[in-house]
Design a protein around this motif. Structure first.
Motif, PDB file in Angstrom:
ATOM      1  N   ASN A 127       0.927  -1.287  -0.031  1.00  0.00           N
ATOM      2  CA  ASN A 127      -0.056   0.132  -0.145  1.00  0.00           C
ATOM      3  C   ASN A 127       0.880   1.174  -0.098  1.00  0.00           C
ATOM      4  OD1 ASN A 127      -1.645   2.214   0.783  1.00  0.00           O
ATOM      5  ND2 ASN A 127      -3.086   0.762   1.469  1.00  0.00           N
ATOM      6  N   ASN A 128       0.725   1.849  -1.082  1.00  0.00           N
ATOM      7  CA  ASN A 128       1.854   3.253  -1.222  1.00  0.00           C
ATOM      8  C   ASN A 128       1.306   4.257  -0.226  1.00  0.00           C
ATOM      9  OD1 ASN A 128       3.331   1.914  -3.328  1.00  0.00           O
ATOM     10  ND2 ASN A 128       2.168   2.757  -4.705  1.00  0.00           N
ATOM     11  N   SER A 129       0.114   4.315   0.199  1.00  0.00           N
ATOM     12  CA  SER A 129      -0.367   5.319   1.290  1.00  0.00           C
ATOM     13  C   SER A 129       0.367   5.148   2.534  1.00  0.00           C
ATOM     14  CB  SER A 129      -1.745   5.165   1.658  1.00  0.00           C
ATOM     15  OG  SER A 129      -2.398   5.397   0.357  1.00  0.00           O
ATOM     16  N   ILE A 130       0.765   3.882   2.887  1.00  0.00           N
ATOM     17  CA  ILE A 130       1.653   3.543   4.368  1.00  0.00           C
ATOM     18  C   ILE A 130       2.907   3.981   4.148  1.00  0.00           C
ATOM     19  CG2 ILE A 130       2.126   1.755   5.829  1.00  0.00           C
ATOM     20  CD1 ILE A 130      -0.521   0.359   5.108  1.00  0.00           C
ATOM     21  N   PHE A 133       3.968   6.374   1.882  1.00  0.00           N
ATOM     22  CA  PHE A 133       3.954   7.911   2.012  1.00  0.00           C
ATOM     23  C   PHE A 133       4.107   8.276   3.417  1.00  0.00           C
ATOM     24  CE2 PHE A 133       1.740  11.919   2.002  1.00  0.00           C
ATOM     25  CZ  PHE A 133       2.313  12.817   1.287  1.00  0.00           C
ATOM     26  N   VAL A 134       2.946   7.762   4.202  1.00  0.00           N
ATOM     27  CA  VAL A 134       2.933   8.317   5.628  1.00  0.00           C
ATOM     28  C   VAL A 134       4.249   8.045   6.441  1.00  0.00           C
ATOM     29  CG1 VAL A 134       1.926   7.875   7.781  1.00  0.00           C
ATOM     30  CG2 VAL A 134       0.522   7.983   5.792  1.00  0.00           C
ATOM     31  N   GLN A 135       4.821   6.752   5.855  1.00  0.00           N
ATOM     32  CA  GLN A 135       6.168   6.416   6.769  1.00  0.00           C
ATOM     33  C   GLN A 135       7.353   7.435   6.379  1.00  0.00           C
ATOM     34  OE1 GLN A 135       7.327   4.700   8.940  1.00  0.00           O
ATOM     35  NE2 GLN A 135       9.171   3.608   8.251  1.00  0.00           N
ATOM     36  N   ILE A 136       7.401   7.905   4.953  1.00  0.00           N
ATOM     37  CA  ILE A 136       8.266   8.922   4.763  1.00  0.00           C
ATOM     38  C   ILE A 136       8.081  10.219   5.237  1.00  0.00           C
ATOM     39  CG2 ILE A 136       9.250  10.269   2.520  1.00  0.00           C
ATOM     40  CD1 ILE A 136       8.763   7.432   1.112  1.00  0.00           C
ATOM     41  N   TYR A 137       6.716  10.735   5.196  1.00  0.00           N
ATOM     42  CA  TYR A 137       6.368  11.963   5.948  1.00  0.00           C
ATOM     43  C   TYR A 137       6.686  11.835   7.188  1.00  0.00           C
ATOM     44  CZ  TYR A 137       3.595  15.698   7.878  1.00  0.00           C
ATOM     45  OH  TYR A 137       3.314  16.766   8.515  1.00  0.00           O
ATOM     46  N   SER A 138       6.486  10.893   8.058  1.00  0.00           N
ATOM     47  CA  SER A 138       6.727  10.794   9.514  1.00  0.00           C
ATOM     48  C   SER A 138       8.184  11.146   9.743  1.00  0.00           C
ATOM     49  CB  SER A 138       5.998   9.664  10.125  1.00  0.00           C
ATOM     50  OG  SER A 138       4.946   9.416  10.132  1.00  0.00           O
ATOM     51  N   ILE A 139       9.124  10.231   9.006  1.00  0.00           N
ATOM     52  CA  ILE A 139      10.621  10.517   8.869  1.00  0.00           C
ATOM     53  C   ILE A 139      10.855  11.711   8.679  1.00  0.00           C
ATOM     54  CG2 ILE A 139      12.796   9.618   8.105  1.00  0.00           C
ATOM     55  CD1 ILE A 139      11.131   6.730   7.798  1.00  0.00           C
ATOM     56  N   SER A 140      10.423  12.138   7.788  1.00  0.00           N
ATOM     57  CA  SER A 140      10.724  13.764   7.157  1.00  0.00           C
ATOM     58  C   SER A 140      10.590  14.771   8.319  1.00  0.00           C
ATOM     59  CB  SER A 140      10.160  14.038   6.029  1.00  0.00           C
ATOM     60  OG  SER A 140      10.647  13.089   5.031  1.00  0.00           O
ATOM     61  N   PHE A 184      -3.785  17.693  10.027  1.00  0.00           N
ATOM     62  CA  PHE A 184      -5.101  17.490   9.462  1.00  0.00           C
ATOM     63  C   PHE A 184      -5.136  17.008   8.203  1.00  0.00           C
ATOM     64  CE2 PHE A 184      -8.853  19.690   7.414  1.00  0.00           C
ATOM     65  CZ  PHE A 184      -9.810  18.979   8.222  1.00  0.00           C
ATOM     66  N   LEU A 185      -4.199  17.457   7.432  1.00  0.00           N
ATOM     67  CA  LEU A 185      -4.111  17.059   5.942  1.00  0.00           C
ATOM     68  C   LEU A 185      -3.861  15.635   5.662  1.00  0.00           C
ATOM     69  CD1 LEU A 185      -2.617  20.247   4.059  1.00  0.00           C
ATOM     70  CD2 LEU A 185      -4.746  19.651   3.747  1.00  0.00           C
ATOM     71  N   MET A 186      -2.721  15.184   6.701  1.00  0.00           N
ATOM     72  CA  MET A 186      -2.366  13.914   6.558  1.00  0.00           C
ATOM     73  C   MET A 186      -3.582  12.947   6.998  1.00  0.00           C
ATOM     74  SD  MET A 186       0.601  13.219   5.317  1.00  0.00           S
ATOM     75  CE  MET A 186       0.809  11.688   6.048  1.00  0.00           C
ATOM     76  N   SER A 187      -4.357  13.238   7.879  1.00  0.00           N
ATOM     77  CA  SER A 187      -5.527  12.626   8.453  1.00  0.00           C
ATOM     78  C   SER A 187      -6.528  12.585   7.240  1.00  0.00           C
ATOM     79  CB  SER A 187      -6.345  13.555   9.491  1.00  0.00           C
ATOM     80  OG  SER A 187      -5.498  13.451  10.696  1.00  0.00           O
ATOM     81  N   LEU A 188      -6.767  13.667   6.457  1.00  0.00           N
ATOM     82  CA  LEU A 188      -7.686  13.572   5.317  1.00  0.00           C
ATOM     83  C   LEU A 188      -7.152  12.592   4.330  1.00  0.00           C
ATOM     84  CD1 LEU A 188      -8.873  17.311   4.879  1.00  0.00           C
ATOM     85  CD2 LEU A 188     -10.164  15.319   5.898  1.00  0.00           C
ATOM     86  N   PHE A 189      -5.752  12.686   4.067  1.00  0.00           N
ATOM     87  CA  PHE A 189      -5.194  11.848   3.212  1.00  0.00           C
ATOM     88  C   PHE A 189      -5.308  10.128   3.538  1.00  0.00           C
ATOM     89  CE2 PHE A 189      -1.489   9.143   2.164  1.00  0.00           C
ATOM     90  CZ  PHE A 189      -1.529   9.148   0.739  1.00  0.00           C
ATOM     91  N   LYS A 248     -10.232   3.877  -0.247  1.00  0.00           N
ATOM     92  CA  LYS A 248      -9.913   3.484  -1.207  1.00  0.00           C
ATOM     93  C   LYS A 248      -9.657   2.067  -1.102  1.00  0.00           C
ATOM     94  CE  LYS A 248      -5.697   4.032  -3.239  1.00  0.00           C
ATOM     95  NZ  LYS A 248      -4.606   5.001  -3.861  1.00  0.00           N
ATOM     96  N   CYS A 249      -9.395   1.476   0.105  1.00  0.00           N
ATOM     97  CA  CYS A 249      -8.976   0.176   0.511  1.00  0.00           C
ATOM     98  C   CYS A 249     -10.133  -0.592   0.490  1.00  0.00           C
ATOM     99  CB  CYS A 249      -8.369   0.165   1.747  1.00  0.00           C
ATOM    100  SG  CYS A 249      -6.431   0.268   1.836  1.00  0.00           S
ATOM    101  N   ARG A 250     -11.361  -0.080   0.749  1.00  0.00           N
ATOM    102  CA  ARG A 250     -12.525  -0.867   0.809  1.00  0.00           C
ATOM    103  C   ARG A 250     -13.146  -0.919  -0.624  1.00  0.00           C
ATOM    104  NH1 ARG A 250     -15.362   2.205   5.761  1.00  0.00           N
ATOM    105  NH2 ARG A 250     -14.355   1.607   7.185  1.00  0.00           N
ATOM    106  N   ILE A 251     -12.740  -0.181  -1.369  1.00  0.00           N
ATOM    107  CA  ILE A 251     -13.226  -0.404  -2.916  1.00  0.00           C
ATOM    108  C   ILE A 251     -12.679  -1.701  -3.737  1.00  0.00           C
ATOM    109  CG2 ILE A 251     -13.816   0.852  -5.063  1.00  0.00           C
ATOM    110  CD1 ILE A 251     -14.078   3.401  -3.343  1.00  0.00           C
TER     111      ILE A 251
END
Length: 161
Positions: A9-12, A14-21, A146-151, A158-161
């Motif tokens: 899952n690329n979203s996870i 992305f969140v990993q990279i964002y958190s480290i950054s 807030f933006l990360m929460s929305l993402f 998207k995972c459910r679809i």
């Protein structure tokens, strides 16, 4: 098994990279630019640590993407709440009674004042020491959380679809 599970899952990712950054950014300004964090700034880092650990566990433990994303959503909502509270303290919307605020104290004698000053941190939570274009780091963290929460919420749907 690990090869199949590496960030399908690329979203996870992305969140990993964002958190480290985000943590690298905070530590850069703390240690290289000499902007020490206040008590609430330290608390704002906790959800980022949690999200990094969660994403690393995701690599090792096979679990549904939607569960990991929901936990990441909770982490960033908590980051939003903590930084929103810090934003309120910085803008004097409410008071945070701790040694890290520069509220007025009544001292009985000079020894009380001296012991208070020795224990008080250098950086106060209600004073902005670092801002970009007039936006404090707590405000920036609040908006980005807030933006990360929305993402993440979008990614869960998207995972459910």
């Amino acid at each position: 098994m690990l090869k199949r599970h590496i960030f399908k899952n690329n979203s996870i990712l992305f969140v990993q990279i964002y958190s480290i950054s985000a943590l690298a950014f905070a530590y850069y300004f703390q240690y290289f630019e000499n902007y020490p964090p206040c008590e609430l700034c330290i608390y704002q880092r906790i959800p980022y640590y949690f999200s990094i650990i969660l994403a690393l566990l995701y690599l090792v433990i096979p679990v549904k993407d939607s569960i990991v994303l929901k936990l990441l959503f909770l982490a960033f909502i908590s980051s939003f709440v903590i930084s929103g509270f810090h934003f309120g303290v910085e803008n004097n919307l409410w008071e945070y009674n701790s040694a890290c605020s520069s509220g007025k104290k009544n001292f009985e004698n000079i020894n009380d004042l001296r012991s208070y000053l020795e224990e008080a941190p250098i950086v106060k939570c209600d004073e902005v020491i670092l801002s970009f274009w007039g936006v404090s780091m707590a405000t920036l963290n609040m908006l980005l959380s807030f933006l990360m929460s929305l993402f993440i919420l979008y990614s869960v749907r998207k995972c459910r679809i």
